[in-house]
Design a protein around this motif. Structure first.
Motif, PDB file in Angstrom:
ATOM      1  N   ASP A 166       0.833  -1.207   0.000  1.00  0.00           N
ATOM      2  CA  ASP A 166       0.000   0.000   0.000  1.00  0.00           C
ATOM      3  C   ASP A 166       0.867   1.257   0.000  1.00  0.00           C
ATOM      4  O   ASP A 166       1.591   1.530   0.967  1.00  0.00           O
ATOM      5  N   ILE A 167       0.758   2.030  -1.067  1.00  0.00           N
ATOM      6  CA  ILE A 167       1.557   3.253  -1.220  1.00  0.00           C
ATOM      7  C   ILE A 167       0.910   4.376  -0.431  1.00  0.00           C
ATOM      8  O   ILE A 167      -0.294   4.626  -0.535  1.00  0.00           O
ATOM      9  N   THR A 168       1.730   5.060   0.381  1.00  0.00           N
ATOM     10  CA  THR A 168       1.217   6.091   1.281  1.00  0.00           C
ATOM     11  C   THR A 168       1.694   7.498   0.939  1.00  0.00           C
ATOM     12  O   THR A 168       1.119   8.477   1.413  1.00  0.00           O
ATOM     13  N   PHE A 169       2.753   7.627   0.127  1.00  0.00           N
ATOM     14  CA  PHE A 169       3.311   8.943  -0.189  1.00  0.00           C
ATOM     15  C   PHE A 169       4.148   8.857  -1.457  1.00  0.00           C
ATOM     16  O   PHE A 169       4.858   7.869  -1.659  1.00  0.00           O
TER      17      PHE A 169
ATOM     18  N   LEU B 281      -2.271  14.386  -8.998  1.00  0.00           N
ATOM     19  CA  LEU B 281      -3.219  13.514  -8.313  1.00  0.00           C
ATOM     20  C   LEU B 281      -2.524  12.682  -7.236  1.00  0.00           C
ATOM     21  O   LEU B 281      -3.090  12.407  -6.178  1.00  0.00           O
ATOM     22  N   LEU B 282      -1.277  12.308  -7.500  1.00  0.00           N
ATOM     23  CA  LEU B 282      -0.546  11.451  -6.563  1.00  0.00           C
ATOM     24  C   LEU B 282      -0.204  12.149  -5.252  1.00  0.00           C
ATOM     25  O   LEU B 282       0.051  11.488  -4.253  1.00  0.00           O
ATOM     26  N   SER B 283      -0.203  13.479  -5.238  1.00  0.00           N
ATOM     27  CA  SER B 283       0.054  14.217  -3.998  1.00  0.00           C
ATOM     28  C   SER B 283      -1.044  13.954  -2.974  1.00  0.00           C
ATOM     29  O   SER B 283      -0.778  13.808  -1.783  1.00  0.00           O
ATOM     30  N   ASP B 284      -2.294  13.902  -3.442  1.00  0.00           N
ATOM     31  CA  ASP B 284      -3.432  13.681  -2.559  1.00  0.00           C
ATOM     32  C   ASP B 284      -3.849  12.216  -2.479  1.00  0.00           C
ATOM     33  O   ASP B 284      -4.399  11.784  -1.473  1.00  0.00           O
TER      34      ASP B 284
ATOM     35  N   TRP C 264       0.411   7.238 -13.406  1.00  0.00           N
ATOM     36  CA  TRP C 264       1.674   7.690 -14.001  1.00  0.00           C
ATOM     37  C   TRP C 264       2.322   8.734 -13.093  1.00  0.00           C
ATOM     38  O   TRP C 264       1.642   9.416 -12.327  1.00  0.00           O
ATOM     39  N   ILE C 265       3.645   8.847 -13.162  1.00  0.00           N
ATOM     40  CA  ILE C 265       4.364   9.759 -12.264  1.00  0.00           C
ATOM     41  C   ILE C 265       4.652  11.099 -12.922  1.00  0.00           C
ATOM     42  O   ILE C 265       4.318  12.136 -12.380  1.00  0.00           O
ATOM     43  N   CYS C 266       5.290  11.080 -14.076  1.00  0.00           N
ATOM     44  CA  CYS C 266       5.550  12.348 -14.763  1.00  0.00           C
ATOM     45  C   CYS C 266       5.807  12.118 -16.235  1.00  0.00           C
ATOM     46  O   CYS C 266       5.880  10.981 -16.712  1.00  0.00           O
ATOM     47  N   LYS C 267       5.936  13.234 -16.948  1.00  0.00           N
ATOM     48  CA  LYS C 267       6.240  13.221 -18.375  1.00  0.00           C
ATOM     49  C   LYS C 267       7.568  13.930 -18.574  1.00  0.00           C
ATOM     50  O   LYS C 267       7.848  14.941 -17.921  1.00  0.00           O
ATOM     51  N   ILE C 268       8.366  13.377 -19.476  1.00  0.00           N
ATOM     52  CA  ILE C 268       9.684  13.946 -19.786  1.00  0.00           C
ATOM     53  C   ILE C 268       9.760  14.224 -21.279  1.00  0.00           C
ATOM     54  O   ILE C 268       9.452  13.343 -22.087  1.00  0.00           O
ATOM     55  N   ASN C 269      10.154  15.443 -21.635  1.00  0.00           N
ATOM     56  CA  ASN C 269      10.477  15.737 -23.029  1.00  0.00           C
ATOM     57  C   ASN C 269      11.908  15.264 -23.233  1.00  0.00           C
ATOM     58  O   ASN C 269      12.843  15.856 -22.690  1.00  0.00           O
TER      59      ASN C 269
END
Length: 125
Positions: A36-39, A81-84, A98-103
Motif C-alpha cells: 500500500d503506497i502512502t506517499f 493527483l498522486l500528492s493527494d 503515471w508519475i511524470c512526463k519527460i520531453n
C-alpha cells in the motif's frame, strides 16, 4: 500484467513513448512489491534530468523506494493527483498512476529500454 506497447527499466518503471515525450510510472510488479503506497515525492516540473537521476521517492507501508529518470530530458508535467491520492498507483499503475512526463532530448536512450518480453524475463529471474 505487462503491457506489450510499453518499454521498461531494470528499476521496474514503465515508459510510454509518444514522439519526443515519455510518460512513465512504476510497474504492476513494483507496486505489488511495495504494498500500500502512502506517499509519493514528485519531481519538479521544468527540471532537467539525466537518465538514472533520482527524481523522487515512493513510500509504502513496507518500504521506501527511489524513483529514477528512465530517460534524459526536461520534466514537462507531473501527476498532481498522486500528492493527494498516492494509492492511485496501487489501483492503476499503467493509467491514472503515471508519475511524470519527460520531453526527451536523446532519443538513442530509448533503445536502452527493455521491451515487454525482456522485462517479463527479467522479473522472473
Amino acid at each position: 500484467m505487462i503491457p506489450r506497447e510499453l518499454k521498461y527499466t531494470k528499476e521496474h518503471e514503465w515508459v510510454k513513448i509518444d514522439g519526443k515525450e515519455a510518460v512513465f510510472g512504476i510497474t504492476e510488479h513494483a507496486q505489488s512489491e511495495l504494498g500500500d503506497i502512502t506517499f509519493v515525492e514528485l519531481p519538479s516540473k521544468g527540471s532537467d534530468v539525466k537518465k538514472t537521476d533520482v527524481l523522487g521517492t515512493i513510500e509504502s507501508v513496507k518500504a521506501a523506494s527511489e524513483i529514477y529518470a528512465p530517460l534524459s530530458g526536461k520534466i514537462s508535467e507531473v501527476n498532481e493527483l498522486l500528492s493527494d491520492k498516492p494509492e492511485t498507483i496501487n489501483f492503476s499503475p499503467y493509467a491514472d498512476g503515471w508519475i511524470c512526463k519527460i520531453n526527451t532530448n536523446d532519443e538513442s536512450e530509448i533503445e536502452t529500454l527493455m521491451d515487454a518480453a525482456s522485462y517479463e524475463k527479467y522479473v522472473k529471474e
